[in-house]
Design a protein around this motif. Sequence first.
Motif, PDB file in Angstrom:
ATOM      1  N   SER A 229       0.835  -1.200   0.000  1.00  0.00           N
ATOM      2  CA  SER A 229       0.000   0.000   0.000  1.00  0.00           C
ATOM      3  C   SER A 229       0.873   1.254   0.000  1.00  0.00           C
ATOM      4  O   SER A 229       1.962   1.285   0.596  1.00  0.00           O
ATOM      5  CB  SER A 229      -0.917   0.009   1.223  1.00  0.00           C
ATOM      6  OG  SER A 229      -1.836  -1.056   1.167  1.00  0.00           O
ATOM      7  N   GLY A 230       0.387   2.284  -0.668  1.00  0.00           N
ATOM      8  CA  GLY A 230       1.115   3.542  -0.749  1.00  0.00           C
ATOM      9  C   GLY A 230       2.039   3.648  -1.934  1.00  0.00           C
ATOM     10  O   GLY A 230       2.506   4.749  -2.262  1.00  0.00           O
ATOM     11  N   LYS A 231       2.320   2.536  -2.615  1.00  0.00           N
ATOM     12  CA  LYS A 231       3.147   2.553  -3.823  1.00  0.00           C
ATOM     13  C   LYS A 231       2.255   2.659  -5.053  1.00  0.00           C
ATOM     14  O   LYS A 231       1.056   2.412  -4.995  1.00  0.00           O
ATOM     15  CB  LYS A 231       4.022   1.306  -3.884  1.00  0.00           C
ATOM     16  CG  LYS A 231       4.961   1.154  -2.704  1.00  0.00           C
ATOM     17  CD  LYS A 231       5.916   2.336  -2.599  1.00  0.00           C
ATOM     18  CE  LYS A 231       6.869   2.188  -1.419  1.00  0.00           C
ATOM     19  NZ  LYS A 231       7.811   3.331  -1.299  1.00  0.00           N
ATOM     20  N   LYS A 232       2.849   3.000  -6.161  1.00  0.00           N
ATOM     21  CA  LYS A 232       2.089   3.224  -7.379  1.00  0.00           C
ATOM     22  C   LYS A 232       1.352   1.958  -7.805  1.00  0.00           C
ATOM     23  O   LYS A 232       1.968   0.901  -7.974  1.00  0.00           O
ATOM     24  CB  LYS A 232       3.027   3.692  -8.496  1.00  0.00           C
ATOM     25  CG  LYS A 232       2.274   4.127  -9.755  1.00  0.00           C
ATOM     26  CD  LYS A 232       3.220   4.691 -10.795  1.00  0.00           C
ATOM     27  CE  LYS A 232       2.455   5.156 -12.034  1.00  0.00           C
ATOM     28  NZ  LYS A 232       3.356   5.712 -13.075  1.00  0.00           N
TER      29      LYS A 232
ATOM     30  N   ARG B 137     -10.030  -1.884 -10.031  1.00  0.00           N
ATOM     31  CA  ARG B 137      -9.571  -0.569 -10.493  1.00  0.00           C
ATOM     32  C   ARG B 137      -9.609   0.464  -9.373  1.00  0.00           C
ATOM     33  O   ARG B 137      -8.753   1.344  -9.292  1.00  0.00           O
ATOM     34  CB  ARG B 137     -10.434  -0.105 -11.668  1.00  0.00           C
ATOM     35  CG  ARG B 137     -10.209  -0.913 -12.936  1.00  0.00           C
ATOM     36  CD  ARG B 137     -11.000  -0.361 -14.108  1.00  0.00           C
ATOM     37  NE  ARG B 137     -10.858  -1.225 -15.264  1.00  0.00           N
ATOM     38  CZ  ARG B 137     -11.648  -2.242 -15.538  1.00  0.00           C
ATOM     39  NH1 ARG B 137     -12.663  -2.529 -14.710  1.00  0.00           N
ATOM     40  NH2 ARG B 137     -11.446  -2.981 -16.605  1.00  0.00           N
ATOM     41  N   ASP B 138     -10.603   0.351  -8.508  1.00  0.00           N
ATOM     42  CA  ASP B 138     -10.646   1.274  -7.367  1.00  0.00           C
ATOM     43  C   ASP B 138      -9.430   1.096  -6.475  1.00  0.00           C
ATOM     44  O   ASP B 138      -8.876   2.082  -5.951  1.00  0.00           O
ATOM     45  CB  ASP B 138     -11.928   1.044  -6.562  1.00  0.00           C
ATOM     46  CG  ASP B 138     -13.167   1.486  -7.319  1.00  0.00           C
ATOM     47  OD1 ASP B 138     -13.033   2.276  -8.273  1.00  0.00           O
ATOM     48  OD2 ASP B 138     -14.269   1.027  -6.965  1.00  0.00           O
ATOM     49  N   ARG B 139      -8.980  -0.134  -6.317  1.00  0.00           N
ATOM     50  CA  ARG B 139      -7.822  -0.384  -5.447  1.00  0.00           C
ATOM     51  C   ARG B 139      -6.537   0.142  -6.082  1.00  0.00           C
ATOM     52  O   ARG B 139      -5.732   0.799  -5.413  1.00  0.00           O
ATOM     53  CB  ARG B 139      -7.685  -1.877  -5.144  1.00  0.00           C
ATOM     54  CG  ARG B 139      -8.782  -2.434  -4.261  1.00  0.00           C
ATOM     55  CD  ARG B 139      -8.414  -3.824  -3.758  1.00  0.00           C
ATOM     56  NE  ARG B 139      -7.261  -3.784  -2.871  1.00  0.00           N
ATOM     57  CZ  ARG B 139      -7.316  -3.592  -1.561  1.00  0.00           C
ATOM     58  NH1 ARG B 139      -8.471  -3.379  -0.970  1.00  0.00           N
ATOM     59  NH2 ARG B 139      -6.213  -3.591  -0.828  1.00  0.00           N
ATOM     60  N   VAL B 140      -6.316  -0.187  -7.351  1.00  0.00           N
ATOM     61  CA  VAL B 140      -5.065   0.243  -7.968  1.00  0.00           C
ATOM     62  C   VAL B 140      -5.048   1.756  -8.172  1.00  0.00           C
ATOM     63  O   VAL B 140      -3.976   2.389  -8.103  1.00  0.00           O
ATOM     64  CB  VAL B 140      -4.838  -0.494  -9.303  1.00  0.00           C
ATOM     65  CG1 VAL B 140      -4.706  -1.988  -9.066  1.00  0.00           C
ATOM     66  CG2 VAL B 140      -5.955  -0.211 -10.293  1.00  0.00           C
ATOM     67  N   THR B 141      -6.187   2.352  -8.412  1.00  0.00           N
ATOM     68  CA  THR B 141      -6.232   3.809  -8.530  1.00  0.00           C
ATOM     69  C   THR B 141      -5.916   4.490  -7.203  1.00  0.00           C
ATOM     70  O   THR B 141      -5.245   5.528  -7.158  1.00  0.00           O
ATOM     71  CB  THR B 141      -7.614   4.265  -9.031  1.00  0.00           C
ATOM     72  OG1 THR B 141      -7.900   3.615 -10.274  1.00  0.00           O
ATOM     73  CG2 THR B 141      -7.658   5.770  -9.217  1.00  0.00           C
ATOM     74  N   GLY B 142      -6.359   3.873  -6.100  1.00  0.00           N
ATOM     75  CA  GLY B 142      -6.072   4.405  -4.774  1.00  0.00           C
ATOM     76  C   GLY B 142      -4.755   3.932  -4.200  1.00  0.00           C
ATOM     77  O   GLY B 142      -4.476   4.178  -3.013  1.00  0.00           O
ATOM     78  N   ASN B 143      -3.927   3.250  -5.016  1.00  0.00           N
ATOM     79  CA  ASN B 143      -2.606   2.766  -4.585  1.00  0.00           C
ATOM     80  C   ASN B 143      -2.692   1.877  -3.345  1.00  0.00           C
ATOM     81  O   ASN B 143      -1.866   1.971  -2.431  1.00  0.00           O
ATOM     82  CB  ASN B 143      -1.670   3.948  -4.313  1.00  0.00           C
ATOM     83  CG  ASN B 143      -1.395   4.775  -5.555  1.00  0.00           C
ATOM     84  OD1 ASN B 143      -1.432   4.258  -6.671  1.00  0.00           O
ATOM     85  ND2 ASN B 143      -1.132   6.056  -5.369  1.00  0.00           N
ATOM     86  N   ARG B 144      -3.694   1.005  -3.322  1.00  0.00           N
ATOM     87  CA  ARG B 144      -3.819   0.029  -2.239  1.00  0.00           C
ATOM     88  C   ARG B 144      -3.242  -1.306  -2.674  1.00  0.00           C
ATOM     89  O   ARG B 144      -3.240  -1.649  -3.854  1.00  0.00           O
ATOM     90  CB  ARG B 144      -5.280  -0.123  -1.825  1.00  0.00           C
ATOM     91  CG  ARG B 144      -5.816   1.091  -1.084  1.00  0.00           C
ATOM     92  CD  ARG B 144      -7.244   0.870  -0.616  1.00  0.00           C
ATOM     93  NE  ARG B 144      -8.184   0.862  -1.737  1.00  0.00           N
ATOM     94  CZ  ARG B 144      -9.475   0.589  -1.620  1.00  0.00           C
ATOM     95  NH1 ARG B 144      -9.965   0.264  -0.431  1.00  0.00           N
ATOM     96  NH2 ARG B 144     -10.259   0.611  -2.667  1.00  0.00           N
ATOM     97  N   ALA B 145      -2.769  -2.084  -1.705  1.00  0.00           N
ATOM     98  CA  ALA B 145      -1.987  -3.286  -1.993  1.00  0.00           C
ATOM     99  C   ALA B 145      -2.795  -4.310  -2.782  1.00  0.00           C
ATOM    100  O   ALA B 145      -3.935  -4.638  -2.433  1.00  0.00           O
ATOM    101  CB  ALA B 145      -1.484  -3.906  -0.688  1.00  0.00           C
TER     102      ALA B 145
END
Length: 543
Positions: free
Chosen positions: A209-212, A261-269
Amino acid sequence: MKRLRQIARPVVVDGPSGVSIRDRLKGVTAEDEEVLRAVGAHMGRLASRDLAMRVRDGLGYSAETWATRKRELTSVSSSRWAGSITANTHDQWGLSRRTQHAHLQSLDAGIQVIRHRLSLPLGEKGSRGRPGGYRSRREWFEKSRRLMVLEGRHERLSAEREADRVSVVRGGRRLLHQRHHLAAAGRTMEQWRARWEAARWFLTADGESGKKFGNQTIRVSPDGEIGIKLPVPLAGLANAKHGRYVFTAHVSFQHRGEEWRDRVTGNRAVAYRIHLEPASGRWYLDASWTRKDLPVVPLGSLRAGGVIGVDMNADHLAAWLLDPHGNPVGEPRRFDYDLTGTTGHRDAQLRHALTRLLYWAKTTGVQAVAIEDLDFTASTTREKHGRRKNFRRLTSGIPTAKFRARLVSMSAESGIGVIAVDPAYTSKWGAEHWQKPTTSAKRQTSRHAAAAVAIGRRALGHRIRRRVAPPRDDQSDRRGHRTTQAPFGTRGSEGDRLRGPGPRTRSVRAGRGQNAVDQDTQHRSGRPAERESWHQDSLPLGC
């Protein structure tokens, strides 16, 4: 009198803790496949080496040994690749250790059963759930030889456990054994070698989490573009900055695509795994992530609208809707499936049956389905049911663990809870108390449908058995009254009948019969009113 074991209380099954989706890599070029094979083979060798070191450490594993292994892996890959390998290695070792303990327990149970049966005279019948003696001297002799084999295995496995040694096969023990039985498996040496190498590749990256886009090693953008961080020895294959390779292939998750997509857009693991299916030559990408704890619905709330009792069998699910008072409503349902054939076919059949079950549950408006907390591990042993091969094959073919896992994950998406109950005596008591009463001229209730009623009643907190009928010559109830269902919350099965206000017939004045259930006020045999001393009032003096 046979003692019955204590029945465990119903429990609400916890929802799934994670989500996993899969999609095919579309448009894989020859250059993409070359990079995938090179990275997978290189990381697979590192994973095999790390697993061997972890097995040698045994219980002497510590933070220092883990740090040493990770530093060695980082120098030939990257720090994040090294973290994924060491985490996967630790999970493999722990699983092998637990499997070793379960195998020891299974061997010990088989040894105890054989010793007990060998100590009994030939032909003696079993009692209280314990098996009897063997039927013939030949069978007794064969089992004595098998006892020696099991004792040898137990001794060898116990020595390995005491020495902190476990046996792990990267790629799978079953696939390894096919190497010596290629004809039976229907494969050539080249086909087996391709499967073996693909199974031993390592292309797994944990999320962060927190990474691109939630992953620095295998990065997938919201539009489906895939990039991978190359290990140090393969940095020359990079076609992007910072030693990365961006594939021409792309993915587009159809199932749960918006959630992903919501997770990767929000930079979640998000964790990823790339693997090859050698039979078809297709590459697949698995995406998985942990989900937040779902709200736990109390058991009382799930019971409020009734439940659907489900009895799992070898070829179908028997289900019946029960109201909050435990009464079966409507007609029983049967959801058939075929568990023969390949693993994919069996899984699809089970998933299709559960889909129909949950759709019916949504239409009825219930909030929960009730299932048995089954475990056939002890029932499939050849020592306990050695002669009953059909029974062992039947119980072994029922995928109880997969059924529960599938039902929990699918019901969570449908907003329906799952209540697990103790499976003790559900089939026996269901057939005894509910099969005949629910059978009519137009419907023949099966034993499995009656078991579904028993499962549902146990989930609702009711007794399985119905209220007993009064004697046939009882004048007040006129037989058959007490077979009706007691109200919710009533635990007594022999209590007085609930009586409505007012007289029973128009010939009785209002107010009479209010003490009908109080036998002490009636002149009945054996009651206090009969035992009172009788005397005649004194006559008037003028008589």
